[in-house]
Design an enzyme around this catalytic site. Structure first.
Site, PDB file in Angstrom:
ATOM      1  N   GLY A  43      14.247 -11.933  -5.888  1.00 19.65           N
ATOM      2  CA  GLY A  43      15.391 -12.700  -4.888  1.00 19.65           C
ATOM      3  C   GLY A  43      16.645 -11.741  -5.083  1.00 19.65           C
ATOM      4  O   GLY A  43      17.697 -12.252  -4.549  1.00 19.65           O
ATOM      5  N   ARG A  76      -4.808   1.809  -0.629  1.00 21.54           N
ATOM      6  CA  ARG A  76      -5.100  -0.145  -0.255  1.00 21.54           C
ATOM      7  C   ARG A  76      -4.868  -1.131  -1.695  1.00 21.54           C
ATOM      8  O   ARG A  76      -5.434  -0.768  -2.210  1.00 21.54           O
ATOM      9  CB  ARG A  76      -5.786  -0.507   0.423  1.00 21.54           C
ATOM     10  CG  ARG A  76      -5.675  -2.190   1.072  1.00 21.54           C
ATOM     11  CD  ARG A  76      -7.006  -2.624   1.949  1.00 21.54           C
ATOM     12  NE  ARG A  76      -6.780  -3.644   2.364  1.00 21.54           N
ATOM     13  CZ  ARG A  76      -7.794  -4.233   2.312  1.00 21.54           C
ATOM     14  NH1 ARG A  76      -8.779  -4.092   2.011  1.00 21.54           N
ATOM     15  NH2 ARG A  76      -7.148  -6.075   2.667  1.00 21.54           N
ATOM     16  N   LEU A  77      -3.578  -2.051  -1.828  1.00 22.37           N
ATOM     17  CA  LEU A  77      -3.469  -2.658  -2.397  1.00 22.37           C
ATOM     18  C   LEU A  77      -4.026  -4.585  -1.626  1.00 22.37           C
ATOM     19  O   LEU A  77      -3.496  -4.822  -0.366  1.00 22.37           O
ATOM     20  CB  LEU A  77      -2.022  -3.021  -3.173  1.00 22.37           C
ATOM     21  CG  LEU A  77      -1.998  -4.429  -3.447  1.00 22.37           C
ATOM     22  CD1 LEU A  77      -2.664  -4.286  -5.294  1.00 22.37           C
ATOM     23  CD2 LEU A  77      -0.477  -4.701  -4.404  1.00 22.37           C
ATOM     24  N   CYS A 125       0.685  -1.190   0.110  1.00 18.20           N
ATOM     25  CA  CYS A 125       0.321  -0.189  -0.393  1.00 18.20           C
ATOM     26  C   CYS A 125       1.121   1.368   0.165  1.00 18.20           C
ATOM     27  O   CYS A 125       1.996   1.088  -0.173  1.00 18.20           O
ATOM     28  CB  CYS A 125      -0.958   0.557   1.415  1.00 18.20           C
ATOM     29  SG  CYS A 125      -1.773  -1.169   1.126  1.00 18.20           S
ATOM     30  N   GLY A 140       2.916  -2.767   3.934  1.00 17.62           N
ATOM     31  CA  GLY A 140       3.838  -4.342   4.383  1.00 17.62           C
ATOM     32  C   GLY A 140       3.118  -5.323   4.127  1.00 17.62           C
ATOM     33  O   GLY A 140       2.490  -5.993   4.315  1.00 17.62           O
ATOM     34  N   GLU A 141       3.776  -6.317   5.356  1.00 17.60           N
ATOM     35  CA  GLU A 141       3.053  -7.677   5.169  1.00 17.60           C
ATOM     36  C   GLU A 141       4.108  -8.368   6.901  1.00 17.60           C
ATOM     37  O   GLU A 141       5.969  -8.062   6.425  1.00 17.60           O
ATOM     38  CB  GLU A 141       3.503  -8.569   4.347  1.00 17.60           C
ATOM     39  CG  GLU A 141       2.477  -8.245   2.976  1.00 17.60           C
ATOM     40  CD  GLU A 141       1.107  -8.738   3.313  1.00 17.60           C
ATOM     41  OE1 GLU A 141       0.567  -9.196   3.688  1.00 17.60           O
ATOM     42  OE2 GLU A 141       0.545  -8.114   2.331  1.00 17.60           O
TER      43      GLU A 141
END
Length: 614
Positions: free
Chosen positions: A378, A50-51, A2, A78-79
């Site tokens: 990566g 928001r995503l 987000c 974030g997560e």
């Protein structure tokens, strides 16, 4: 992921300034295309885009929770990968939840533990949380700085956001750049010194920092730093720990309520993550993993092996997709698209960036977004495990400057005499290097060789890696794609930072301990493939296009760039054989063509942002 923004003002009634808040929030629409929200009180204004990734129906922000007469309001990007464990612990302490999203876990964690909650988080995050009882704003950024946080401290006012553009939408933040900002652009860039926002009034919260903003001011502190500790495990034990940590990290990051994929180059890092994802999907019955790769029109005709790019990716991508049975989506970019996206890439960063290395990623992410919302990538393995050429070359190790910026003298010569005298570019980058070296947490009793390699690791993690994380965040979020970076798990980084160099290079190979930890996960030929960086175009049409555009800017004679540069020298360079040089002036990928593209982005930035130099 987000985007968020807002400000604190102790001298004004913010409820009368909702139009400004809406404008600031609107600048972040690309970061959060699914929903928008604002919250405003007399002294705190918060905006969010928001995503939706976890619990799309119930995770709206700003998220508000009440406790007695106290109000807590959160905007978050974030997560949290340990949200299930945190939620279980909080429930055991009597807390109740109304959603399944990690946003609520973060908010309730603060309500339970206060500012110390950040020490419990495993994830990538930046957030701002208003606490009405304490009348304060609590802000924090994840340990490695995967998610951005910019701010402007002013008298009685604190303005913040996920990107500089949100702050610049506030009438009290001006697009002014002084000597420090110019030095960052011309001699440090496309990297940035940690904490420096380039614009005169904009700073950056550092990775691993949090802060309390209240009437007394802003108190910033570190809740995490890289630390040096003795490493007690042997090669076999170390390889096993690395493999276990990476497996756990990848599996945590595969949680999503929306389509997820991996980015695959055929190299060690992306192939490892993809293999671990495929194994986990097979074990849990989640179906087939989708993979995406990027290449360029006619690259197969023009690719030439050299020290910084030893081999092409295409055959290795095919090797891995066949081996793993993924559903693969190759994306091919043409030169006109690459040149045309330079402007959008600059806007995504709010300043010049990695030229076509940025714009190609932006175009790639746009294609991925058509079929997925979350991607696994990566980034950071080379910084953490020592994969770059400069870890293994004595000239770079002993250069006395940042090893990815060995062409500082050439870059300084491209400045006008007045600007060079004002910003003193070589002195500036020299000072920033000494600052960085002074931070290194050396281990008592280390010999000279070990100290040198620890220093190189620290510089890469804290100075080079943020450039690539910025790139990944801005280019992916510019098209509303969330990218997760498992190698940035702080547990893994903290552990690997303390692995002695002779174990990191087990088997006398770069990233040897990572390769050993992945034995059985990857085919042997892929496992021991020589490193090749993110692919760039080798088509001479790209060089010709950016060179022609730059000469056009110079010849027009009205660009705000011209007073800042040595026009004669740049014109000579553009017309010389050196223009097509493969010798990088920044990192591994930015050589002759990218220099012209970088100058073009400077011109775009100065014009579009109405940058005032003073």
């Amino acid at each position: 992921m987000c985007g968020f923004t807002g400000w604190i003002d102790w001298t004004a009634d913010l409820t009368k300034q909702s139009i400004i808040l809406e404008k600031m929030t609107g600048t972040l629409a690309n970061r959060g295309p699914d929903a928008s929200g604002t919250w405003i009180s007399p002294h705190c204004a918060l905006g969010h885009r928001r995503l939706s990734v976890i619990d799309p129906a119930n995770g709206a922000q700003p998220m508000v929770r009440m406790s007695d007469d106290d109000t807590y309001v959160l905007v978050y990007n974030g997560e949290l990968y340990n949200a299930p464990e945190l939620k279980k612990e909080l429930e055991s302490r009597g807390r109740r939840f109304t959603t399944t999203c990690d946003t609520e876990v973060l908010l309730v964690a603060y309500m339970e533990w206060g500012p110390s909650c950040v020490e419990r988080f495993n994830g990538i995050f930046a957030f701002a949380l208003w606490d009405s009882r304490e009348e304060r704003l609590f802000i924090a950024r994840d340990r490695l700085g995967v998610k951005p946080f910019f701010f402007s401290k002013q008298l009685g006012r604190f303005i913040f956001g996920s990107e500089p553009k949100a702050l610049l939408a506030h009438p009290e933040v001006k697009p002014e750049v002084g000597p420090e900002g110019l030095a960052e652009i011309f001699i440090v860039g496309p990297a940035r010194t940690p904490g420096v926002g380039v614009y005169r009034d904009i700073s950056e919260l550092l990775p691993g920092q949090c802060a309390i903003v209240n009437r007394a001011g802003t108190q910033i502190s570190h809740y995490w730093r890289l630390e040096s500790r003795p490493h007690t495990e042997n090669v076999e034990q170390t390889a096993r720990t690395v493999g276990d940590l990476l497996k756990d990290t990848v599996e945590r990051q595969l949680v999503s309520d929306v389509p997820l994929c991996t980015l695959l180059s055929g190299g060690l890092d992306s192939s490892a993550l993809t293999s671990l994802a495929v194994n986990y999907y097979n074990e849990t019955g989640q179906g087939t993993v989708h993979t995406f790769s990027v290449d360029y029109v006619d690259n197969d005709k023009h690719f030439k092996s050299h020290a910084f790019q030893p081999n092409a990716d295409a055959p290795w991508i095919e090797r891995m997709t066949t081996h793993l049975g993924t559903i693969h989506h190759p994306k091919v970019i043409d030169t006109p698209e690459l040149v045309g996206a330079l402007h959008e890439a600059m806007t995504a960063r709010d300043m010049p960036g990695m030229a076509d290395v940025d714009s190609s990623l932006l175009l790639f992410c746009r294609e991925i977004k058509k079929e997925a919302t979350v991607a696994i990538s990566g980034e950071a393995a080379d910084e953490i495990f020592g994969g770059y050429p400069w870890f293994h070359r004595e000239d770079a190790l002993s250069a006395g400057t940042f090893p990815w910026s060995l062409a500082a003298g050439m870059r300084a010569d491209l400045l006008s005499q007045d600007v060079a005298a004002w910003i003193r570019p070589l002195e500036y980058i020299g000072d920033r290097y000494l600052d960085a070296v002074a931070e290194v947490p050396h281990l008592p009793g280390e010999d000279a060789a070990a100290r040198k390699m620890r220093q190189m690791s620290y510089l890469n993690i804290t100075r080079f890696m943020p450039t690539l994380l910025d790139r990944k965040d801005r280019m992916s979020m510019a098209v509303g794609l969330e990218v997760r970076v498992p190698f940035c798990d702080h547990r893994l980084v903290d552990y690997v930072f303390n692995i002695p160099w002779e174990i990191k290079t087990a088997g006398d190979r770069e990233k040897g301990i990572l390769r050993k930890g992945l034995e059985g996960v990857l085919p042997h030929d892929v496992l021991y493939r020589k490193k090749s960086p993110y692919p760039k175009t080798h088509n001479p049409n790209y060089l010709n296009a950016v060179r022609a555009q730059l000469l056009e800017v110079i010849n027009e004679g009205n660009s705000p760039l011209l007073p800042l540069i040595n026009v004669k020298k740049i014109r000579q360079l553009a017309e010389s054989e050196e223009a097509s040089s493969n010798l990088p002036w920044f990192g591994q990928l930015m050589s002759g063509p990218q220099l012209f593209a970088y100058l073009l982005q400077m011109d775009m930035w100065l014009r579009d942002y109405n940058v005032v130099i003073r």
